[in-house]
Design an enzyme around this catalytic site. Sequence first.
Site, mmCIF file in Angstrom:
data_model
loop_
_atom_site.group_PDB
_atom_site.id
_atom_site.type_symbol
_atom_site.label_atom_id
_atom_site.label_comp_id
_atom_site.label_asym_id
_atom_site.label_seq_id
_atom_site.Cartn_x
_atom_site.Cartn_y
_atom_site.Cartn_z
ATOM 1 N N ARG A 35 0.815 -1.212 0.000
ATOM 2 C CA ARG A 35 0.000 0.000 0.000
ATOM 3 C C ARG A 35 0.850 1.264 0.000
ATOM 4 O O ARG A 35 0.314 2.366 -0.008
ATOM 5 C CB ARG A 35 -0.952 -0.003 1.201
ATOM 6 C CG ARG A 35 -2.034 -1.047 1.029
ATOM 7 C CD ARG A 35 -3.119 -0.922 2.059
ATOM 8 N NE ARG A 35 -4.173 -1.877 1.784
ATOM 9 C CZ ARG A 35 -4.910 -2.454 2.709
ATOM 10 N NH1 ARG A 35 -4.706 -2.176 3.980
ATOM 11 N NH2 ARG A 35 -5.860 -3.297 2.375
ATOM 12 N N GLU A 47 -1.417 -8.234 -5.928
ATOM 13 C CA GLU A 47 -2.719 -8.829 -6.207
ATOM 14 C C GLU A 47 -2.586 -10.296 -6.619
ATOM 15 O O GLU A 47 -3.373 -11.140 -6.214
ATOM 16 C CB GLU A 47 -3.460 -8.042 -7.297
ATOM 17 C CG GLU A 47 -3.960 -6.685 -6.841
ATOM 18 C CD GLU A 47 -5.009 -6.772 -5.734
ATOM 19 O OE1 GLU A 47 -5.616 -7.844 -5.559
ATOM 20 O OE2 GLU A 47 -5.199 -5.769 -5.031
ATOM 21 N N TYR A 130 -11.151 -9.715 -11.902
ATOM 22 C CA TYR A 130 -10.864 -9.120 -10.602
ATOM 23 C C TYR A 130 -9.513 -8.382 -10.613
ATOM 24 O O TYR A 130 -9.415 -7.206 -10.234
ATOM 25 C CB TYR A 130 -10.868 -10.189 -9.486
ATOM 26 C CG TYR A 130 -10.158 -9.669 -8.271
ATOM 27 C CD1 TYR A 130 -10.817 -8.826 -7.390
ATOM 28 C CD2 TYR A 130 -8.810 -9.920 -8.063
ATOM 29 C CE1 TYR A 130 -10.153 -8.258 -6.316
ATOM 30 C CE2 TYR A 130 -8.134 -9.362 -6.994
ATOM 31 C CZ TYR A 130 -8.816 -8.539 -6.130
ATOM 32 O OH TYR A 130 -8.163 -7.963 -5.093
ATOM 33 N N ASP A 148 -14.324 -9.616 -4.927
ATOM 34 C CA ASP A 148 -13.663 -10.840 -4.485
ATOM 35 C C ASP A 148 -14.541 -11.430 -3.372
ATOM 36 O O ASP A 148 -15.656 -10.951 -3.156
ATOM 37 C CB ASP A 148 -12.220 -10.566 -4.011
ATOM 38 C CG ASP A 148 -12.170 -9.771 -2.712
ATOM 39 O OD1 ASP A 148 -13.231 -9.271 -2.259
ATOM 40 O OD2 ASP A 148 -11.073 -9.646 -2.137
#
Length: 328
Positions: A35, A47, A130, A148
Amino acid sequence: MTLGHAKSMADSLKGKFRSKLLAWYEVHARDLPWRMSRDAYRVWLSEIMLQQTRVAAVIAHYEEFLRRFPTVEKLAAAREASVLAVWSGLGYYRRARMLHAAAKAIVREHGGKFPASAEGLRTLPGIGRYTAAAVASIAFSEPVAVVDGNVERVLQRVSGKRLAGEELWEAANHLLDAKRPGDFNQAMMEMGATVCTPRAPQCLTCPVVELCATRGELAGAAKPAPQKKREIHYALHSRDGEVLLVQRARDASLMAGMWELPEVANGNGAPRPMFTLRHSITVTDYTVRVWRAAAPSGVGGKWILVERLGNVALTGLARKILRRAEVL
Ligand code: SF4
């Protein structure tokens, strides 16, 4: 007042939901290494790693992976065996192969730059709906929602409807804050992971409790499938600083091409196992017995120097056994 069906919610309620969720996220977001940056390579890597893998395990591998392959160009230029070796321990190795293939495609076909839209990202190997939406919204601020397992649960509980398939994506896109899509998507996933948890959601501390239709379990929620149980035996065969390992078939459905200890039928004559440990893979709980014994004849395999094991793409279970046996 609750949201009811997220798709038909009034604008004022949607605005309230977004502002409460984002305000909560600013204060409560876990401080996770990926992040720190909105760089597409880092977002994409995190991811892919987070698919089917616990956050704690990803934290342990993410920095090391970036240290070895700091850019998409470096990853594209690496040998597959090196990529798999650094991936070792994260499981689901097909992801690592696809990651490598996508890096090559980005360098070869896109001049080393990630496509800046979900649609463009989906043309790359291993990037589904996604992941494309997650990378496009976080790295490029494209207003596309993600769904998700965590987002699905939040949407179902908030709306009080057992939404499925396309309805979930529509509901998520309807709720999305188009001005801050990356933060909104991460906030939804974070809330699902830490507050609106599968069992015992913490509704008392939930930022959107007053907008939630269920405030707890949705009636008739499906129970998770029971885990299967299996017993498996491995031979730890070592000599002069070397250990015998075998390579899984290149076309095996799980962990193809990775290295592991040879399997044996119940000890291959040894009186008792060195130790027993538990290991879970997808829906199976394994009782793993490790024997100090010769591998069965005909097993093939390769003697590998113990000091070279760090460069070998070991399965997660092989790594666990070798650590427990204090070989690693
Ligand atoms: Fe989930 Fe409870 Fe919040 Fe509803 S109130 S979204 S069930 S944590």
